[in-house]
Design a protein around this motif. Structure first.
Motif, PDB file in Angstrom:
ATOM      1  N   THR A 283       0.802  -1.223   0.000  1.00  0.00           N
ATOM      2  CA  THR A 283       0.000   0.000   0.000  1.00  0.00           C
ATOM      3  C   THR A 283       0.833   1.271   0.000  1.00  0.00           C
ATOM      4  OG1 THR A 283      -0.138   0.018   2.420  1.00  0.00           O
ATOM      5  CG2 THR A 283      -1.847  -1.205   1.214  1.00  0.00           C
ATOM      6  N   ARG A 284       2.167   1.171   0.149  1.00  0.00           N
ATOM      7  CA  ARG A 284       3.004   2.371   0.219  1.00  0.00           C
ATOM      8  C   ARG A 284       4.434   2.020  -0.148  1.00  0.00           C
ATOM      9  NH1 ARG A 284       3.364   3.173   6.837  1.00  0.00           N
ATOM     10  NH2 ARG A 284       3.698   0.960   7.317  1.00  0.00           N
ATOM     11  N   GLY A 285       5.184   3.048  -0.513  1.00  0.00           N
ATOM     12  CA  GLY A 285       6.587   2.848  -0.843  1.00  0.00           C
ATOM     13  C   GLY A 285       7.413   2.519   0.383  1.00  0.00           C
ATOM     14  N   ASN A 286       8.563   1.875   0.155  1.00  0.00           N
ATOM     15  CA  ASN A 286       9.395   1.438   1.270  1.00  0.00           C
ATOM     16  C   ASN A 286       9.909   2.609   2.101  1.00  0.00           C
ATOM     17  OD1 ASN A 286       9.000  -1.191   0.571  1.00  0.00           O
ATOM     18  ND2 ASN A 286      11.073  -1.559  -0.207  1.00  0.00           N
ATOM     19  N   LEU A 287      10.504   3.609   1.445  1.00  0.00           N
ATOM     20  CA  LEU A 287      11.105   4.713   2.188  1.00  0.00           C
ATOM     21  C   LEU A 287      10.044   5.542   2.902  1.00  0.00           C
ATOM     22  CD1 LEU A 287      13.921   5.936  -0.237  1.00  0.00           C
ATOM     23  CD2 LEU A 287      14.148   4.598   1.868  1.00  0.00           C
ATOM     24  N   SER A 288       8.968   5.881   2.207  1.00  0.00           N
ATOM     25  CA  SER A 288       7.918   6.680   2.849  1.00  0.00           C
ATOM     26  C   SER A 288       7.254   5.899   3.968  1.00  0.00           C
ATOM     27  CB  SER A 288       6.887   7.112   1.806  1.00  0.00           C
ATOM     28  OG  SER A 288       6.266   5.976   1.206  1.00  0.00           O
ATOM     29  N   GLY A 289       7.027   4.609   3.756  1.00  0.00           N
ATOM     30  CA  GLY A 289       6.423   3.797   4.810  1.00  0.00           C
ATOM     31  C   GLY A 289       7.330   3.639   6.014  1.00  0.00           C
ATOM     32  N   ALA A 290       8.629   3.439   5.743  1.00  0.00           N
ATOM     33  CA  ALA A 290       9.577   3.286   6.849  1.00  0.00           C
ATOM     34  C   ALA A 290       9.682   4.572   7.659  1.00  0.00           C
ATOM     35  CB  ALA A 290      10.945   2.886   6.317  1.00  0.00           C
ATOM     36  N   VAL A 291       9.779   5.713   6.974  1.00  0.00           N
ATOM     37  CA  VAL A 291       9.845   6.994   7.690  1.00  0.00           C
ATOM     38  C   VAL A 291       8.583   7.222   8.508  1.00  0.00           C
ATOM     39  CG1 VAL A 291       9.916   9.498   7.385  1.00  0.00           C
ATOM     40  CG2 VAL A 291      11.440   8.042   6.054  1.00  0.00           C
ATOM     41  N   SER A 292       7.428   6.885   7.947  1.00  0.00           N
ATOM     42  CA  SER A 292       6.167   7.050   8.671  1.00  0.00           C
ATOM     43  C   SER A 292       6.121   6.170   9.910  1.00  0.00           C
ATOM     44  CB  SER A 292       5.001   6.729   7.747  1.00  0.00           C
ATOM     45  OG  SER A 292       3.767   6.789   8.456  1.00  0.00           O
ATOM     46  N   ASP A 293       6.579   4.922   9.797  1.00  0.00           N
ATOM     47  CA  ASP A 293       6.546   4.015  10.955  1.00  0.00           C
ATOM     48  C   ASP A 293       7.550   4.436  12.025  1.00  0.00           C
ATOM     49  OD1 ASP A 293       4.615   2.654   9.650  1.00  0.00           O
ATOM     50  OD2 ASP A 293       5.718   0.776   9.421  1.00  0.00           O
ATOM     51  N   ILE A 294       8.698   4.970  11.593  1.00  0.00           N
ATOM     52  CA  ILE A 294       9.662   5.469  12.583  1.00  0.00           C
ATOM     53  C   ILE A 294       9.089   6.692  13.300  1.00  0.00           C
ATOM     54  CG2 ILE A 294      11.917   6.566  12.871  1.00  0.00           C
ATOM     55  CD1 ILE A 294      12.921   4.838  10.535  1.00  0.00           C
ATOM     56  N   TRP A 295       8.539   7.615  12.535  1.00  0.00           N
ATOM     57  CA  TRP A 295       8.002   8.849  13.109  1.00  0.00           C
ATOM     58  C   TRP A 295       6.850   8.568  14.072  1.00  0.00           C
ATOM     59  CZ3 TRP A 295       9.622  13.486  13.852  1.00  0.00           C
ATOM     60  CH2 TRP A 295       8.746  14.554  14.053  1.00  0.00           C
ATOM     61  N   ASN A 296       6.035   7.550  13.763  1.00  0.00           N
ATOM     62  CA  ASN A 296       4.872   7.219  14.586  1.00  0.00           C
ATOM     63  C   ASN A 296       5.118   6.003  15.471  1.00  0.00           C
ATOM     64  OD1 ASN A 296       2.740   9.162  13.464  1.00  0.00           O
ATOM     65  ND2 ASN A 296       3.470   8.170  11.588  1.00  0.00           N
ATOM     66  N   ASN A 297       6.386   5.719  15.779  1.00  0.00           N
ATOM     67  CA  ASN A 297       6.723   4.599  16.654  1.00  0.00           C
ATOM     68  C   ASN A 297       5.992   4.747  17.985  1.00  0.00           C
ATOM     69  OD1 ASN A 297       8.178   2.965  18.653  1.00  0.00           O
ATOM     70  ND2 ASN A 297       9.682   2.647  17.045  1.00  0.00           N
ATOM     71  N   GLY A 298       5.148   3.746  18.315  1.00  0.00           N
ATOM     72  CA  GLY A 298       4.325   3.860  19.512  1.00  0.00           C
ATOM     73  C   GLY A 298       5.062   3.634  20.808  1.00  0.00           C
ATOM     74  N   MET A 299       6.268   3.030  20.763  1.00  0.00           N
ATOM     75  CA  MET A 299       7.020   2.768  21.986  1.00  0.00           C
ATOM     76  C   MET A 299       7.999   3.895  22.299  1.00  0.00           C
ATOM     77  SD  MET A 299       7.762  -1.328  22.118  1.00  0.00           S
ATOM     78  CE  MET A 299       8.591  -1.103  23.696  1.00  0.00           C
ATOM     79  N   TRP A 300       8.744   4.325  21.284  1.00  0.00           N
ATOM     80  CA  TRP A 300       9.751   5.358  21.527  1.00  0.00           C
ATOM     81  C   TRP A 300       9.221   6.760  21.253  1.00  0.00           C
ATOM     82  CZ3 TRP A 300      14.271   4.425  23.928  1.00  0.00           C
ATOM     83  CH2 TRP A 300      14.659   3.086  24.040  1.00  0.00           C
ATOM     84  N   ARG A 301       8.059   6.888  20.627  1.00  0.00           N
ATOM     85  CA  ARG A 301       7.350   8.161  20.491  1.00  0.00           C
ATOM     86  C   ARG A 301       8.242   9.261  19.905  1.00  0.00           C
ATOM     87  NH1 ARG A 301       5.244   9.195  26.407  1.00  0.00           N
ATOM     88  NH2 ARG A 301       4.248  10.966  25.380  1.00  0.00           N
ATOM     89  N   HIS A 302       8.882   8.966  18.771  1.00  0.00           N
ATOM     90  CA  HIS A 302       9.808   9.928  18.180  1.00  0.00           C
ATOM     91  C   HIS A 302       9.106  11.239  17.823  1.00  0.00           C
ATOM     92  CE1 HIS A 302      12.887   6.919  18.178  1.00  0.00           C
ATOM     93  NE2 HIS A 302      12.210   6.115  17.376  1.00  0.00           N
ATOM     94  N   LYS A 303       7.864  11.157  17.371  1.00  0.00           N
ATOM     95  CA  LYS A 303       7.137  12.381  17.026  1.00  0.00           C
ATOM     96  C   LYS A 303       6.910  13.230  18.263  1.00  0.00           C
ATOM     97  CE  LYS A 303       2.799  11.900  16.028  1.00  0.00           C
ATOM     98  NZ  LYS A 303       1.557  11.568  15.273  1.00  0.00           N
TER      99      LYS A 303
END
Length: 441
Positions: free
Chosen positions: A219-239
């Motif tokens: 459903t999404r590109g690798n780089l955009s999906g990876a950046v989105s998952d890192i930014w919205n990491n539910g444990m480390w809360r990078h955002k």
């Protein structure tokens, strides 16, 4: 007796008296220091603190800052076993999956290999066995709401036992049993799931797979999906962490420069060569004394009652305190300006405001900017503590992580970020000072 003899005897007596006083001082100073140290030891109950100190707990706390735990938890009431990293929902293994070091023989029985010969077995009927090398087999079972074991006195200090709970802590991990659950924790080095949580399709993938490999998520590109998952990491809360860092820097920036803007015109009223009326000077200086005499943390509590929690309250607390400090520093700088430069501007027919603008400000700007930029760097550190009280910035996240006492690696992460933030602000203030004021090699 001649006058020379009298003079010599007087000098000898004076010298003896001087040496006697120096010997007394040499003995009195160490004696007073020793007495003060004894007073501190008694008043702060150093002996009691030493007895209550737990090096084992300190070692566990230190290891938690650079490692993570995998929880194996069995529900003693409803049955069923879950596997989760740090006990987090985002770190829970999906049903039917588990770490490779766990052998699940049945719904009620499994074998957990903790390494180095440490093996824990979950058995039916809420029973568990821990095989500890060089100690033996520890059998535990929950019977009618009470813990039963095969342990006999004396109980080792690494085992905490009561009829409601047993906790076994070894170098390989930890096992505990209560009425509600039996849990085993195994430690691993590193900060697990710092980039991707278990529910992310990119978890366990290498950088090469994500950057140049086939599409992982259709459903999404690798780089955009990876950046989105890192930014919205539910444990480390990078955002949330990035937003909190921005709030901390914003509090320091608004508080510091707001205080400088307010303090500069008031400093003219406190400077002797610009405010001839002693009453005006005295009143302005007492205002500065009052503002800086109350610590920023006290102002934080007071302003939080007035404006409520938030980063704006922290910025106001810094502003109020620094207004008093800047007022004193700026007024002293104004009192040391060169009058000849002001007279030169006045000789051109300049008005009072023009004399201040072209005769005074250029002289004090280097000192003022140096002080402002130094306080900006210092207030970046202070904003961390103030944010913990007002409910804003990285200080709030740090306080929450410390209070929960669950994931100390998050505490280490926030502390590292604070240190990096201070280092960057130190570099930035030095660079800006060099650009605005000039730098001498």
């Amino acid at each position: 007796m001649t006058d020379a003899s009298v003079t010599l005897n007087s000098a000898k007596l004076a010298a003896d008296d001087l040496f006697r006083r120096k010997r007394l001082i040499a003995l009195a100073v160490p004696a007073l220091a020793l007495a003060y140290l004894v007073y501190i030891a008694i008043s702060f109950d150093v002996a009691g603190l030493t007895r209550r100190a737990s090096l084992d707990n300190a070692a566990i706390l230190a290891s938690d800052t650079w490692s993570y735990k995998v929880h194996v938890t069995r529900d003693n009431r409803r049955g069923g076993t879950t596997y989760a990293i740090e006990g987090e929902r985002k770190g829970t293994y999906e049903k039917g999956t588990r770490p490779t070091w766990i052998n699940e023989e049945s719904d009620d029985a499994l074998i957990i290999d903790l390494g180095e010969g440490h093996v824990v077995q979950f058995l039916p009927d809420n029973a568990a066995v821990y095989d500890v090398p060089r100690f033996g087999r520890i059998e535990t079972q929950l019977v009618d709401g009470s813990i039963r074991t095969n342990l006999t006195e004396p109980i080792p200090d690494w085992i905490n036992l009561s009829d409601k709970r047993i906790t076994i802590t070894t170098e390989a991990g930890r096992m505990s049993m209560t009425r509600t659950r039996t849990e085993v924790l195994r430690y691993f080095a590193g900060w697990e799931m710092f980039w991707f949580t278990l529910d992310s399709p990119y978890h366990g993938r290498s950088f090469t797979e994500i950057a140049v490999g086939d599409r992982i998520d259709p459903t999404r590109g690798n780089l955009s999906g990876a950046v989105s998952d890192i930014w919205n990491n539910g444990m480390w809360r990078h955002k949330d962490v990035a937003w909190a860092m921005g709030e901390t820097i914003l509090m320091a920036f608004l508080g510091t420069f707001g205080a400088a803007i307010i303090a500069l015109p008031l400093a003219f009223l406190a400077a002797r060569n610009f405010a001839p009326l002693a009453l005006v000077r005295g009143f302005t200086r007492r205002i500065f004394d009052f503002l800086r005499g109350v610590d920023a943390l006290i102002w934080t509590v007071v302003l939080a009652r007035a404006f409520g929690p938030g980063p704006l309250t922290g910025a106001l607390a810094i502003l109020v305190t620094d207004t008093g400090t800047f007022g004193k520093i700026f007024s002293e700088s104004l009192e040391n300006v060169d009058e000849k430069q002001i007279e030169g501007v006045s000789s051109t027919g300049a008005k009072p405001l023009q004399r201040y603008r072209f005769g005074v400000i250029p002289q004090v700007v280097p000192v003022l900017l140096a002080q402002i930029l130094y306080f900006l760097e210092s207030n970046t550190r202070s904003a961390t503590i103030i944010g913990a009280i007002t409910g804003g910035g990285i200080g709030l996240l740090l306080t929450q992580a410390i209070q929960t006492q669950k994931d100390w690696e998050e505490v280490a992460y926030y502390i590292v970020l604070v240190i990096l933030m201070v280092m960057v602000m130190d570099w930035f203030s030095g660079w800006l000072r060099g650009r605005l004021i000039g730098r001498k090699d």
